[in-house]
Enzyme design. Structure first.
Site, mmCIF file in Angstrom:
data_model
loop_
_atom_site.group_PDB
_atom_site.id
_atom_site.type_symbol
_atom_site.label_atom_id
_atom_site.label_comp_id
_atom_site.label_asym_id
_atom_site.label_seq_id
_atom_site.Cartn_x
_atom_site.Cartn_y
_atom_site.Cartn_z
ATOM 1 N N ASP A 44 0.814 -1.221 -0.171
ATOM 2 C CA ASP A 44 0.074 0.002 0.033
ATOM 3 C C ASP A 44 0.812 1.093 0.175
ATOM 4 O O ASP A 44 1.888 1.462 0.893
ATOM 5 C CB ASP A 44 -0.988 -0.156 1.186
ATOM 6 C CG ASP A 44 -2.020 1.009 1.042
ATOM 7 O OD1 ASP A 44 -3.059 0.350 0.912
ATOM 8 O OD2 ASP A 44 -1.931 2.035 1.057
ATOM 9 N N ILE A 45 0.407 2.201 -0.833
ATOM 10 C CA ILE A 45 1.371 3.445 -0.985
ATOM 11 C C ILE A 45 1.107 4.296 0.285
ATOM 12 O O ILE A 45 1.933 5.235 0.364
ATOM 13 C CB ILE A 45 0.806 4.100 -2.397
ATOM 14 C CG1 ILE A 45 1.998 5.105 -2.808
ATOM 15 C CG2 ILE A 45 -0.344 5.221 -2.126
ATOM 16 C CD1 ILE A 45 1.639 5.494 -4.280
ATOM 17 N N GLN A 69 -14.348 2.547 1.634
ATOM 18 C CA GLN A 69 -13.763 2.235 0.678
ATOM 19 C C GLN A 69 -13.370 3.374 -0.303
ATOM 20 O O GLN A 69 -14.263 4.124 -0.492
ATOM 21 C CB GLN A 69 -14.502 1.222 -0.453
ATOM 22 C CG GLN A 69 -14.007 0.787 -1.481
ATOM 23 C CD GLN A 69 -14.710 -0.283 -2.249
ATOM 24 O OE1 GLN A 69 -16.095 -0.569 -2.087
ATOM 25 N NE2 GLN A 69 -14.341 -1.200 -2.913
ATOM 26 N N HIS A 79 -10.257 -5.321 -2.891
ATOM 27 C CA HIS A 79 -8.981 -5.495 -2.701
ATOM 28 C C HIS A 79 -9.023 -5.668 -1.366
ATOM 29 O O HIS A 79 -10.201 -5.502 -0.574
ATOM 30 C CB HIS A 79 -8.211 -4.237 -2.797
ATOM 31 C CG HIS A 79 -8.766 -3.013 -2.163
ATOM 32 N ND1 HIS A 79 -9.747 -2.296 -2.756
ATOM 33 C CD2 HIS A 79 -8.324 -2.394 -1.041
ATOM 34 C CE1 HIS A 79 -10.070 -1.319 -2.118
ATOM 35 N NE2 HIS A 79 -9.592 -1.300 -1.095
ATOM 36 N N HIS A 105 -6.966 -5.820 2.387
ATOM 37 C CA HIS A 105 -5.857 -5.174 3.097
ATOM 38 C C HIS A 105 -5.196 -6.314 3.918
ATOM 39 O O HIS A 105 -5.762 -7.200 4.551
ATOM 40 C CB HIS A 105 -6.345 -4.081 3.992
ATOM 41 C CG HIS A 105 -6.710 -2.989 3.352
ATOM 42 N ND1 HIS A 105 -6.244 -1.805 3.192
ATOM 43 C CD2 HIS A 105 -7.994 -2.648 2.697
ATOM 44 C CE1 HIS A 105 -7.200 -0.821 2.342
ATOM 45 N NE2 HIS A 105 -8.019 -1.488 2.054
#
Ligand code: 5GP
Length: 146
Positions: free
Chosen positions: A37-38, A101, A107, A109
């Site tokens: 994750d960025i 979201q 997706h 996590h």
């Protein structure tokens, strides 16, 4: 965005899958893609997505695609555990903007957690491991356990 709507072919994860924007890849197989994750909630925060499903959320995803995604979640979570030695691992998945979201390509996590550390999801990255060099070094460590 609510639970209802159309899949946006230019959502950020679709663009990652198309190679149009970069990502720090951890794992890939025929059906799934896992990357860091960025804006990590903790060191090792990763995301797993289906490469072929156009599902926006859990209500839309094909059972087969969901099984593929969760099998990769399990695999990648094990590698993350080995690499960063958390005390717990938070597996999370949000459906619709009111549930948190922000990217409308389903997706999951994977968020390592430590005793005494934060447990919730923040709008901002946590810690000092969000810069590109740190993410790349961490990805090397995690991939070594796959
Ligand atoms: P959501 O809130 O939709 O469940 O989570 C979306 C996640 O995608 C957030 O944790 C956010 O930091 C992450 N994210 C958003 N844009 C990008 C991106 O361009 N690259 C990566 N690697 N992660 C992203």
């Amino acid at each position: 965005m609510s639970l209802d709507g159309r899949y946006d072919e230019s959502n950020v994860f679709a663009l990652i899958l198309q190679g149009k924007i970069p990502s720090t890849k951890l794992y890939e197989d025929e059906h799934t893609y896992a990357f860091l994750d960025i804006q990590p909630q903790s060191k090792g925060h990763a995301l797993v997505i289906s490469k072929w499903s156009k599902a926006r959320n859990i209500l839309e995803i094909e059972p087969e695609a969901l099984c593929q995604v969760m099998a990769s979640v399990r695999k990648v979570a094990g590698a993350i555990r080995a690499a960063v030695q958390p005390d717990g691992i938070h597996i999370a998945q949000f459906n619709g903007a009111p549930a948190g979201q922000t990217v409308f390509h389903l997706h999951v996590h994977i968020v390592p957690r430590w005793e005494g550390g934060p447990m919730g999801f923040s709008a901002h990255a946590q810690g000092d491991f969000a810069d590109a060099d740190a993410l790349n070094a961490l990805a090397d460590e995690i991939r070594a356990h796959l």
